[in-house]
Motif scaffolding. Structure first.
Motif, PDB file in Angstrom:
ATOM      1  N   SER A 174       2.661   4.371  -1.060  1.00  0.00           N
ATOM      2  CA  SER A 174       2.503   5.234  -2.223  1.00  0.00           C
ATOM      3  C   SER A 174       3.740   6.116  -2.387  1.00  0.00           C
ATOM      4  N   PHE A 187      -2.476   4.883  -8.366  1.00  0.00           N
ATOM      5  CA  PHE A 187      -2.088   3.979  -7.292  1.00  0.00           C
ATOM      6  C   PHE A 187      -3.294   3.763  -6.380  1.00  0.00           C
ATOM      7  N   GLU A 188      -3.150   2.854  -5.450  1.00  0.00           N
ATOM      8  CA  GLU A 188      -4.204   2.573  -4.479  1.00  0.00           C
ATOM      9  C   GLU A 188      -4.391   3.803  -3.594  1.00  0.00           C
ATOM     10  N   THR A 189      -5.569   4.412  -3.643  1.00  0.00           N
ATOM     11  CA  THR A 189      -5.768   5.690  -2.956  1.00  0.00           C
ATOM     12  C   THR A 189      -6.270   5.565  -1.523  1.00  0.00           C
ATOM     13  N   ALA A 206      -4.842   9.835  -9.586  1.00  0.00           N
ATOM     14  CA  ALA A 206      -3.941   8.832  -9.017  1.00  0.00           C
ATOM     15  C   ALA A 206      -3.938   7.547  -9.830  1.00  0.00           C
ATOM     16  N   SER A 258       0.807  -1.224   0.000  1.00  0.00           N
ATOM     17  CA  SER A 258       0.000   0.000   0.000  1.00  0.00           C
ATOM     18  C   SER A 258       0.838   1.270   0.000  1.00  0.00           C
ATOM     19  N   PHE A 265      -3.604   6.267   1.092  1.00  0.00           N
ATOM     20  CA  PHE A 265      -3.240   7.683   1.005  1.00  0.00           C
ATOM     21  C   PHE A 265      -4.287   8.532   1.716  1.00  0.00           C
TER      22      PHE A 265
END
Length: 125
Positions: free
Chosen positions: A35, A94-96, A92, A33, A99
């Motif tokens: 980022s 990526f996995e938000t 994004a 996870s 974040f």
């Protein structure tokens, strides 16, 4: 004075501490996870500190009430935070969710710090 050097130093130290904790947790306990844009969160809150100082000094020149300054800052910070998160969620790659969780944790902890500092300043005056 509500905003002084001591307040800014403590605020920045708190941001650095929260950054260290979040990076450590994300890298070691949830590496999937992590980022690469995590640095945007402390940068955002450092910009909010600059905004707070600018608003405060503008209010001092106009002799505005501290309570008005505090509510004005809170409203601007909340709206800018919502826009910031919305932009991140839209662009994004990526996995938000991690974040957003880290961002909300920063927001709540720093909001608590700001509130306590403001209340202490109001009791002194």
């Amino acid at each position: 004075m509500i905003l002084d050097k001591r307040y800014s130093v403590i605020y920045l130290a708190l941001v650095l501490f929260l950054t260290a904790i979040s990076v450590t947790v994300m890298r070691f306990f949830a590496p999937d996870s992590y980022s690469p844009t995590l640095f945007l969160i402390p940068a955002y809150f450092c910009l909010m500190l600059v905004l707070m100082n600018v608003l405060y000094h503008l209010g001092e020149k106009k002799k505005r009430d501290r309570s008005f300054f505090f509510m004005e800052y809170r409203m601007i910070k909340m709206l800018v935070s919502i826009v910031f998160l919305f932009v991140i969620l839209k662009v994004a790659e990526f996995e938000t969710l991690p974040f957003v969780i880290v961002f909300v944790a920063f927001y709540l902890i720093l909001m608590s710090f700001e509130t306590v500092h403001f209340i202490k300043g109001e009791k002194k005056s």
